[in-house]
Design a protein around this motif. Sequence first.
Motif, PDB file in Angstrom:
ATOM      1  N   SER A 155       4.624  61.068  19.905  1.00  0.00           N
ATOM      2  CA  SER A 155       4.663  59.612  19.960  1.00  0.00           C
ATOM      3  C   SER A 155       4.136  59.099  21.289  1.00  0.00           C
ATOM      4  CB  SER A 155       6.088  59.106  19.752  1.00  0.00           C
ATOM      5  OG  SER A 155       6.140  57.705  19.903  1.00  0.00           O
ATOM      6  N   ARG A 156       3.438  58.011  21.216  1.00  0.00           N
ATOM      7  CA  ARG A 156       2.972  57.339  22.426  1.00  0.00           C
ATOM      8  C   ARG A 156       4.141  56.705  23.160  1.00  0.00           C
ATOM      9  NH1 ARG A 156      -0.751  51.942  21.923  1.00  0.00           N
ATOM     10  NH2 ARG A 156      -0.548  51.204  24.055  1.00  0.00           N
ATOM     11  N   TYR A 157       5.196  56.362  22.419  1.00  0.00           N
ATOM     12  CA  TYR A 157       6.368  55.703  22.992  1.00  0.00           C
ATOM     13  C   TYR A 157       7.521  56.693  23.013  1.00  0.00           C
ATOM     14  CZ  TYR A 157       3.483  51.696  21.775  1.00  0.00           C
ATOM     15  OH  TYR A 157       2.445  50.804  21.659  1.00  0.00           O
ATOM     16  N   THR A 158       7.848  57.179  24.185  1.00  0.00           N
ATOM     17  CA  THR A 158       8.883  58.192  24.309  1.00  0.00           C
ATOM     18  C   THR A 158      10.122  57.624  24.980  1.00  0.00           C
ATOM     19  OG1 THR A 158       8.000  58.935  26.429  1.00  0.00           O
ATOM     20  CG2 THR A 158       7.185  60.031  24.459  1.00  0.00           C
ATOM     21  N   THR A 159      11.244  58.238  24.668  1.00  0.00           N
ATOM     22  CA  THR A 159      12.523  57.865  25.274  1.00  0.00           C
ATOM     23  C   THR A 159      13.206  59.139  25.754  1.00  0.00           C
ATOM     24  OG1 THR A 159      13.496  57.914  23.046  1.00  0.00           O
ATOM     25  CG2 THR A 159      12.888  55.758  23.938  1.00  0.00           C
ATOM     26  N   PRO A 160      14.171  59.039  26.669  1.00  0.00           N
ATOM     27  CA  PRO A 160      14.835  60.244  27.188  1.00  0.00           C
ATOM     28  C   PRO A 160      15.560  61.011  26.085  1.00  0.00           C
ATOM     29  CG  PRO A 160      15.277  58.342  28.588  1.00  0.00           C
ATOM     30  CD  PRO A 160      14.618  57.817  27.357  1.00  0.00           C
ATOM     31  N   SER A 161      15.599  62.314  26.210  1.00  0.00           N
ATOM     32  CA  SER A 161      16.308  63.140  25.231  1.00  0.00           C
ATOM     33  C   SER A 161      17.813  62.886  25.254  1.00  0.00           C
ATOM     34  CB  SER A 161      16.031  64.623  25.500  1.00  0.00           C
ATOM     35  OG  SER A 161      16.411  64.971  26.823  1.00  0.00           O
ATOM     36  N   SER A 162      18.314  62.309  26.352  1.00  0.00           N
ATOM     37  CA  SER A 162      19.743  62.014  26.468  1.00  0.00           C
ATOM     38  C   SER A 162      20.124  60.688  25.805  1.00  0.00           C
ATOM     39  CB  SER A 162      20.153  61.975  27.942  1.00  0.00           C
ATOM     40  OG  SER A 162      19.391  61.001  28.652  1.00  0.00           O
ATOM     41  N   LEU A 163      19.151  60.015  25.197  1.00  0.00           N
ATOM     42  CA  LEU A 163      19.407  58.729  24.542  1.00  0.00           C
ATOM     43  C   LEU A 163      19.615  58.931  23.045  1.00  0.00           C
ATOM     44  CD1 LEU A 163      19.469  55.600  24.594  1.00  0.00           C
ATOM     45  CD2 LEU A 163      17.000  55.656  24.196  1.00  0.00           C
ATOM     46  N   GLU A 164      20.734  58.442  22.531  1.00  0.00           N
ATOM     47  CA  GLU A 164      21.017  58.473  21.097  1.00  0.00           C
ATOM     48  C   GLU A 164      20.638  57.116  20.505  1.00  0.00           C
ATOM     49  OE1 GLU A 164      24.799  59.923  19.824  1.00  0.00           O
ATOM     50  OE2 GLU A 164      25.013  61.252  21.564  1.00  0.00           O
ATOM     51  N   GLU A 165      19.737  57.125  19.540  1.00  0.00           N
ATOM     52  CA  GLU A 165      19.242  55.887  18.937  1.00  0.00           C
ATOM     53  C   GLU A 165      19.703  55.790  17.489  1.00  0.00           C
ATOM     54  OE1 GLU A 165      14.998  55.003  19.980  1.00  0.00           O
ATOM     55  OE2 GLU A 165      15.097  57.012  20.852  1.00  0.00           O
ATOM     56  N   SER A 166      20.217  54.633  17.113  1.00  0.00           N
ATOM     57  CA  SER A 166      20.698  54.432  15.753  1.00  0.00           C
ATOM     58  C   SER A 166      20.574  52.967  15.367  1.00  0.00           C
ATOM     59  CB  SER A 166      22.154  54.898  15.621  1.00  0.00           C
ATOM     60  OG  SER A 166      22.992  54.145  16.490  1.00  0.00           O
ATOM     61  N   TYR A 167      20.830  52.674  14.109  1.00  0.00           N
ATOM     62  CA  TYR A 167      20.827  51.295  13.619  1.00  0.00           C
ATOM     63  C   TYR A 167      21.933  51.120  12.594  1.00  0.00           C
ATOM     64  CZ  TYR A 167      18.309  53.222   9.575  1.00  0.00           C
ATOM     65  OH  TYR A 167      17.942  53.954   8.473  1.00  0.00           O
ATOM     66  N   LEU A 168      22.409  49.912  12.485  1.00  0.00           N
ATOM     67  CA  LEU A 168      23.498  49.583  11.565  1.00  0.00           C
ATOM     68  C   LEU A 168      23.077  48.401  10.706  1.00  0.00           C
ATOM     69  CD1 LEU A 168      26.446  49.877  10.594  1.00  0.00           C
ATOM     70  CD2 LEU A 168      27.115  48.342  12.462  1.00  0.00           C
ATOM     71  N   VAL A 169      23.175  48.555   9.402  1.00  0.00           N
ATOM     72  CA  VAL A 169      22.782  47.508   8.465  1.00  0.00           C
ATOM     73  C   VAL A 169      24.028  46.772   7.978  1.00  0.00           C
ATOM     74  CG1 VAL A 169      21.562  46.983   6.327  1.00  0.00           C
ATOM     75  CG2 VAL A 169      20.842  48.929   7.732  1.00  0.00           C
ATOM     76  N   GLY A 170      23.980  45.448   8.056  1.00  0.00           N
ATOM     77  CA  GLY A 170      25.107  44.640   7.596  1.00  0.00           C
ATOM     78  C   GLY A 170      24.713  43.187   7.458  1.00  0.00           C
ATOM     79  N   PRO A 171      25.517  42.399   6.764  1.00  0.00           N
ATOM     80  CA  PRO A 171      25.219  40.965   6.594  1.00  0.00           C
ATOM     81  C   PRO A 171      25.152  40.256   7.949  1.00  0.00           C
ATOM     82  CG  PRO A 171      26.977  41.673   5.105  1.00  0.00           C
ATOM     83  CD  PRO A 171      26.749  42.796   6.066  1.00  0.00           C
ATOM     84  N   SER A 172      24.205  39.348   8.088  1.00  0.00           N
ATOM     85  CA  SER A 172      24.015  38.642   9.356  1.00  0.00           C
ATOM     86  C   SER A 172      25.271  37.885   9.778  1.00  0.00           C
ATOM     87  CB  SER A 172      22.835  37.671   9.239  1.00  0.00           C
ATOM     88  OG  SER A 172      21.643  38.368   8.994  1.00  0.00           O
ATOM     89  N   ILE A 173      26.015  37.387   8.823  1.00  0.00           N
ATOM     90  CA  ILE A 173      27.187  36.578   9.143  1.00  0.00           C
ATOM     91  C   ILE A 173      28.254  37.389   9.876  1.00  0.00           C
ATOM     92  CG2 ILE A 173      28.360  37.019   6.943  1.00  0.00           C
ATOM     93  CD1 ILE A 173      29.329  34.122   7.029  1.00  0.00           C
ATOM     94  N   TYR A 174      28.215  38.719   9.724  1.00  0.00           N
ATOM     95  CA  TYR A 174      29.225  39.558  10.360  1.00  0.00           C
ATOM     96  C   TYR A 174      28.712  40.253  11.631  1.00  0.00           C
ATOM     97  CZ  TYR A 174      31.915  38.988   6.065  1.00  0.00           C
ATOM     98  OH  TYR A 174      32.604  38.459   5.011  1.00  0.00           O
TER      99      TYR A 174
END
Length: 376
Positions: A155-174
């Motif tokens: 990847s052209r865009y790298t991040t540190p190996s010590s960084l945990e990346e995640s996402y959470l899906v939920g209704p905008s109202i909450y």
Amino acid sequence: MGGSSLVDILVTTPGRLMDHLKDTPNFSLQHLEFMVIDEADRLLSDNFSDWLPKVLAVLEQKPEFPLPRTVETNTIYRPLSLGGHGPTSVPGLSHDAVNRDITPSDPLHLFSHTAPQIQKLLFSATLTRNPGKIAALKLQQPKYIAIQGSEEGTSRYTTPSSLEESYLVGPSIYKPLLLLYLLTKYQVKSAIVFTRSVEASVRLNHFVSVYCGKVVQESGQQSAEALLALETAEICPGESLTNLKMANFSSDLSRPERQTILKKFKCGEINLLVCSDLIARGLDVEGVDAVINYDTPRFIKQYIHRVGRTARAGKAGRAITLLSPNEVAFFKKMHDKAERKKLLKQESIQKTKLDSWMSHYESSLQEVETILRQKN
């Protein structure tokens, strides 16, 4: 011209540098040997495009006192050490601050000009590949060095190996509730939260203040049995929210106000900083546990610069992005295009786990609306 410089390292913004070159008496770049451009992609963007040609033009100006040559051999004197203090210094020669070379003390030498060589170093998490912008720097034999922080390595865009990346899906109202839930789940002690606008930051700040106030008040009124049940529950609003101190870090604040907030954040008096991309660019604070993308970043560069506020200098960090269901496809496509989709993990929360968080949610939202109406 001439003389010596009392400054070894000068840290400045392009605008302030241009002001000094224009208005400060005797201010000069004649001693410059290294020009370091941090956040290079931003400083080479169209918004900052006027400063670079002007600075380069100053650097290319011929000094009033050119480089010395000998009468007999027409040989240019080359620098052996700065100021003649090094192990290779030669008696009878002194350092000329204009050329950063050695000037003979003998006044019978002839002089001619040679252009000074300045080494330019660019640093950025998302360095531009636009050939026009790179050419504007007038680099000679440039070398590109990339630090790969992931196993992907492509990847052209790298991040540190010590960084945990995640996402959470939920209704905008909450989303406000999901933010507090995540901070409690991971026991975050210091976090930066990114919102899309100053208005969103203000609204979120009011909600956190109101909601946490209600939780603290309820905790103080509960019996010992109720508090024990609260502590033994899996993840519930409790002591972690009692100690939560939040502040906006926006362009609407004056410089002294921002400096005060940043100082409190660094020393732990504030542990949740809410800000926009523009104001947080280049923000360097040690010990940030997590970055929360409360509003989805629109570009991969924006995402990289946001999450770069944590997991710095080899330390562990966490980056979580809150997504509504209709934002998931765009977010995944953005990372897939950047060849870093495999680095993301999806968070999951069962709706029943939020039941203990709902008691004050609706009333807190209503109270925030009342506060905002009164201010407007």
